[in-house]
Design a protein around this motif. Structure first.
Motif, PDB file in Angstrom:
ATOM      1  N   VAL A 123       0.835  -1.203   0.000  1.00  0.00           N
ATOM      2  CA  VAL A 123       0.000   0.000   0.000  1.00  0.00           C
ATOM      3  C   VAL A 123       0.871   1.255   0.000  1.00  0.00           C
ATOM      4  N   ALA A 124       1.954   1.233   0.774  1.00  0.00           N
ATOM      5  CA  ALA A 124       2.854   2.384   0.850  1.00  0.00           C
ATOM      6  C   ALA A 124       3.670   2.538  -0.427  1.00  0.00           C
ATOM      7  N   PHE A 125       3.922   1.437  -1.104  1.00  0.00           N
ATOM      8  CA  PHE A 125       4.743   1.452  -2.316  1.00  0.00           C
ATOM      9  C   PHE A 125       3.975   1.922  -3.547  1.00  0.00           C
ATOM     10  N   ILE A 126       2.663   1.702  -3.579  1.00  0.00           N
ATOM     11  CA  ILE A 126       1.853   1.999  -4.769  1.00  0.00           C
ATOM     12  C   ILE A 126       1.986   3.439  -5.261  1.00  0.00           C
ATOM     13  N   PRO A 127       1.908   4.459  -4.396  1.00  0.00           N
ATOM     14  CA  PRO A 127       2.017   5.834  -4.909  1.00  0.00           C
ATOM     15  C   PRO A 127       3.310   6.092  -5.681  1.00  0.00           C
ATOM     16  N   ALA A 128       4.447   5.622  -5.175  1.00  0.00           N
ATOM     17  CA  ALA A 128       5.721   5.846  -5.855  1.00  0.00           C
ATOM     18  C   ALA A 128       5.757   5.108  -7.182  1.00  0.00           C
ATOM     19  N   ALA A 129       5.187   3.908  -7.231  1.00  0.00           N
ATOM     20  CA  ALA A 129       5.163   3.135  -8.466  1.00  0.00           C
ATOM     21  C   ALA A 129       4.339   3.854  -9.526  1.00  0.00           C
ATOM     22  N   VAL A 130       3.181   4.380  -9.134  1.00  0.00           N
ATOM     23  CA  VAL A 130       2.289   5.056 -10.081  1.00  0.00           C
ATOM     24  C   VAL A 130       2.889   6.375 -10.555  1.00  0.00           C
ATOM     25  N   PHE A 131       3.276   7.225  -9.604  1.00  0.00           N
ATOM     26  CA  PHE A 131       3.816   8.531  -9.977  1.00  0.00           C
ATOM     27  C   PHE A 131       5.167   8.403 -10.683  1.00  0.00           C
ATOM     28  N   GLY A 132       5.923   7.379 -10.333  1.00  0.00           N
ATOM     29  CA  GLY A 132       7.206   7.168 -10.994  1.00  0.00           C
ATOM     30  C   GLY A 132       7.044   6.911 -12.478  1.00  0.00           C
ATOM     31  N   LEU A 133       6.013   6.147 -12.837  1.00  0.00           N
ATOM     32  CA  LEU A 133       5.745   5.861 -14.246  1.00  0.00           C
ATOM     33  C   LEU A 133       5.150   7.070 -14.962  1.00  0.00           C
ATOM     34  N   LEU A 134       4.249   7.775 -14.285  1.00  0.00           N
ATOM     35  CA  LEU A 134       3.571   8.914 -14.909  1.00  0.00           C
ATOM     36  C   LEU A 134       4.493  10.124 -15.091  1.00  0.00           C
ATOM     37  N   LEU A 135       5.417  10.305 -14.154  1.00  0.00           N
ATOM     38  CA  LEU A 135       6.248  11.520 -14.159  1.00  0.00           C
ATOM     39  C   LEU A 135       7.707  11.238 -14.519  1.00  0.00           C
ATOM     40  N   SER A 136       7.968  10.127 -15.187  1.00  0.00           N
ATOM     41  CA  SER A 136       9.352   9.738 -15.478  1.00  0.00           C
ATOM     42  C   SER A 136      10.092  10.784 -16.300  1.00  0.00           C
ATOM     43  N   ASP A 137       9.416  11.402 -17.279  1.00  0.00           N
ATOM     44  CA  ASP A 137      10.071  12.412 -18.122  1.00  0.00           C
ATOM     45  C   ASP A 137      10.442  13.649 -17.308  1.00  0.00           C
ATOM     46  N   MET A 138       9.529  14.084 -16.442  1.00  0.00           N
ATOM     47  CA  MET A 138       9.806  15.256 -15.609  1.00  0.00           C
ATOM     48  C   MET A 138      10.947  14.976 -14.643  1.00  0.00           C
ATOM     49  N   ILE A 139      10.970  13.760 -14.095  1.00  0.00           N
ATOM     50  CA  ILE A 139      12.035  13.373 -13.170  1.00  0.00           C
ATOM     51  C   ILE A 139      13.383  13.403 -13.872  1.00  0.00           C
ATOM     52  N   ASP A 140      13.421  12.912 -15.117  1.00  0.00           N
ATOM     53  CA  ASP A 140      14.671  12.913 -15.883  1.00  0.00           C
ATOM     54  C   ASP A 140      15.176  14.334 -16.111  1.00  0.00           C
ATOM     55  N   THR A 184       6.118  -0.333  14.311  1.00  0.00           N
ATOM     56  CA  THR A 184       5.608  -0.425  12.944  1.00  0.00           C
ATOM     57  C   THR A 184       4.395  -1.352  12.869  1.00  0.00           C
ATOM     58  N   ASP A 185       4.225  -2.245  13.855  1.00  0.00           N
ATOM     59  CA  ASP A 185       3.057  -3.129  13.881  1.00  0.00           C
ATOM     60  C   ASP A 185       1.762  -2.344  14.059  1.00  0.00           C
ATOM     61  N   GLU A 186       1.857  -1.146  14.635  1.00  0.00           N
ATOM     62  CA  GLU A 186       0.664  -0.350  14.923  1.00  0.00           C
ATOM     63  C   GLU A 186       0.252   0.531  13.752  1.00  0.00           C
ATOM     64  N   ILE A 187       1.013   0.528  12.677  1.00  0.00           N
ATOM     65  CA  ILE A 187       0.705   1.375  11.522  1.00  0.00           C
ATOM     66  C   ILE A 187      -0.518   0.840  10.793  1.00  0.00           C
ATOM     67  N   SER A 188      -1.476   1.712  10.535  1.00  0.00           N
ATOM     68  CA  SER A 188      -2.679   1.316   9.810  1.00  0.00           C
ATOM     69  C   SER A 188      -2.440   1.430   8.303  1.00  0.00           C
ATOM     70  N   TYR A 189      -3.364   0.890   7.524  1.00  0.00           N
ATOM     71  CA  TYR A 189      -3.241   0.978   6.074  1.00  0.00           C
ATOM     72  C   TYR A 189      -3.326   2.422   5.565  1.00  0.00           C
ATOM     73  N   PRO A 190      -4.273   3.237   6.076  1.00  0.00           N
ATOM     74  CA  PRO A 190      -4.301   4.645   5.645  1.00  0.00           C
ATOM     75  C   PRO A 190      -2.999   5.384   5.971  1.00  0.00           C
ATOM     76  N   THR A 191      -2.430   5.085   7.137  1.00  0.00           N
ATOM     77  CA  THR A 191      -1.167   5.728   7.515  1.00  0.00           C
ATOM     78  C   THR A 191      -0.047   5.288   6.580  1.00  0.00           C
ATOM     79  N   ALA A 192      -0.011   4.001   6.252  1.00  0.00           N
ATOM     80  CA  ALA A 192       1.004   3.491   5.327  1.00  0.00           C
ATOM     81  C   ALA A 192       0.886   4.180   3.971  1.00  0.00           C
ATOM     82  N   PHE A 193      -0.345   4.379   3.516  1.00  0.00           N
ATOM     83  CA  PHE A 193      -0.563   5.038   2.217  1.00  0.00           C
ATOM     84  C   PHE A 193      -0.085   6.487   2.250  1.00  0.00           C
ATOM     85  N   LYS A 194      -0.368   7.183   3.342  1.00  0.00           N
ATOM     86  CA  LYS A 194       0.066   8.585   3.461  1.00  0.00           C
ATOM     87  C   LYS A 194       1.592   8.699   3.467  1.00  0.00           C
ATOM     88  N   ILE A 195       2.248   7.765   4.141  1.00  0.00           N
ATOM     89  CA  ILE A 195       3.714   7.762   4.135  1.00  0.00           C
ATOM     90  C   ILE A 195       4.214   7.482   2.718  1.00  0.00           C
TER      91      ILE A 195
END
Length: 264
Positions: free
Chosen positions: A77-94, A129-140
């Motif tokens: 869940v925490a990894f998904i945002p970077a995976a999505v934005f990394g693909l969408l914004l690859s040209d800008m990042i370069d 880290t066991d106490e981290i919720s899914y929404p919190t993981a997504f925000k991070i």
């Protein structure tokens, strides 16, 4: 790149990847001072040696990685945002990667934030880290996307993001380490794919450079992680804030001196 240069870069990577100081900024300074040509293999090397550093996390927290499936789902869940934005914004990042000045500015701005992070987020309610919720993981995970801007620091963004969600300094740092595993593995896999897709091939010497780079990065990262957890738990992030400001200033000085800096 020779073996000595490879070892030095691997030491830099191992020391800085999990600290909130930007491994990119340090790679710029190190490679420029050594006069390493920024060719396709060097770009590949600086990414692939991350495999050694993420292995250090798995070794140090071996039991944690095999404790429950819930742990993996939170990382996903925490990894998904970077995976999505990394693909969408690859040209800008370069494009951003072409600007050492952007790296220097990011280092300084991030340094200022770390100077005050301990005061801003001084009432944690999550100590494990066991106490981290899914929404919190997504925000991070969303905060990790800021690290697509060179110089921001992946660990710095995720640690501050965790602290903003009421995580203690130790819990935020450890979740940042865990999140590095899928993130850096994904980045390494993509870089290797792009390298071979571009028609490049590795020579025997280059394979040896990658092997020694990963071994050195692995050993140094273990030392860095152990030292960092103890230091940050006791003293906080203020020292890292000042350090980032100094490194950003060094890059600006090198630019003003006419030294050609290239982001890895």
């Amino acid at each position: 790149m020779n073996f000595i240069e490879a070892i030095i870069l691997a030491i830099i990577e191992g020391l800085t990847e999990f600290l909130p100081v930007s491994s990119t900024g340090h790679m710029i300074i190190g490679s420029s001072l050594m006069g390493i040509e920024n060719d396709e293999f060097v770009k590949l090397f600086t990414i692939v040696i991350q495999l050694g550093t993420i292995l250090s996390v798995v070794v140090l927290y071996f039991k944690r990685f095999f404790q429950s499936f819930d742990f993996y789902f939170k990382l996903l869940v925490a990894f998904i945002p970077a995976a999505v934005f990394g693909l969408l914004l690859s040209d800008m990042i370069d494009q951003l990667l072409e600007s050492p000045l952007a790296v220097a500015i990011s280092l300084v701005v991030g340094g200022v934030i770390l100077l005050f992070a301990d005061k801003w987020f001084n009432k944690p309610t999550i100590d494990s880290t066991d106490e981290i919720s899914y929404p919190t993981a997504f925000k991070i995970g969303l905060m990790q996307c800021l690290a697509m801007i060179p110089g921001v620091s992946r660990s710095g963004a995720t640690i501050v993001g965790g602290m903003s969600q009421k995580l203690s300094r130790k819990a935020a740092a450890e979740f940042s380490f865990f999140l590095a595993v899928p993130t850096m593995f994904g980045a390494t896999s993509k870089k290797l794919y792009d390298f071979y897709k571009g028609g490049y091939e590795l020579s025997g010497e280059q394979i040896n450079l990658l092997l020694i780079g990963n071994v050195v990065g692995f050993v140094v990262a273990i030392i860095a992680i152990k030292s960092f957890i103890g230091f940050v738990t006791k003293y906080g992030f203020r020292a890292f804030g000042w350090y980032r400001i100094v490194v950003g200033g060094i890059i600006v000085i090198l630019l003003l001196a006419g030294i050609d800096l290239q982001v890895m």
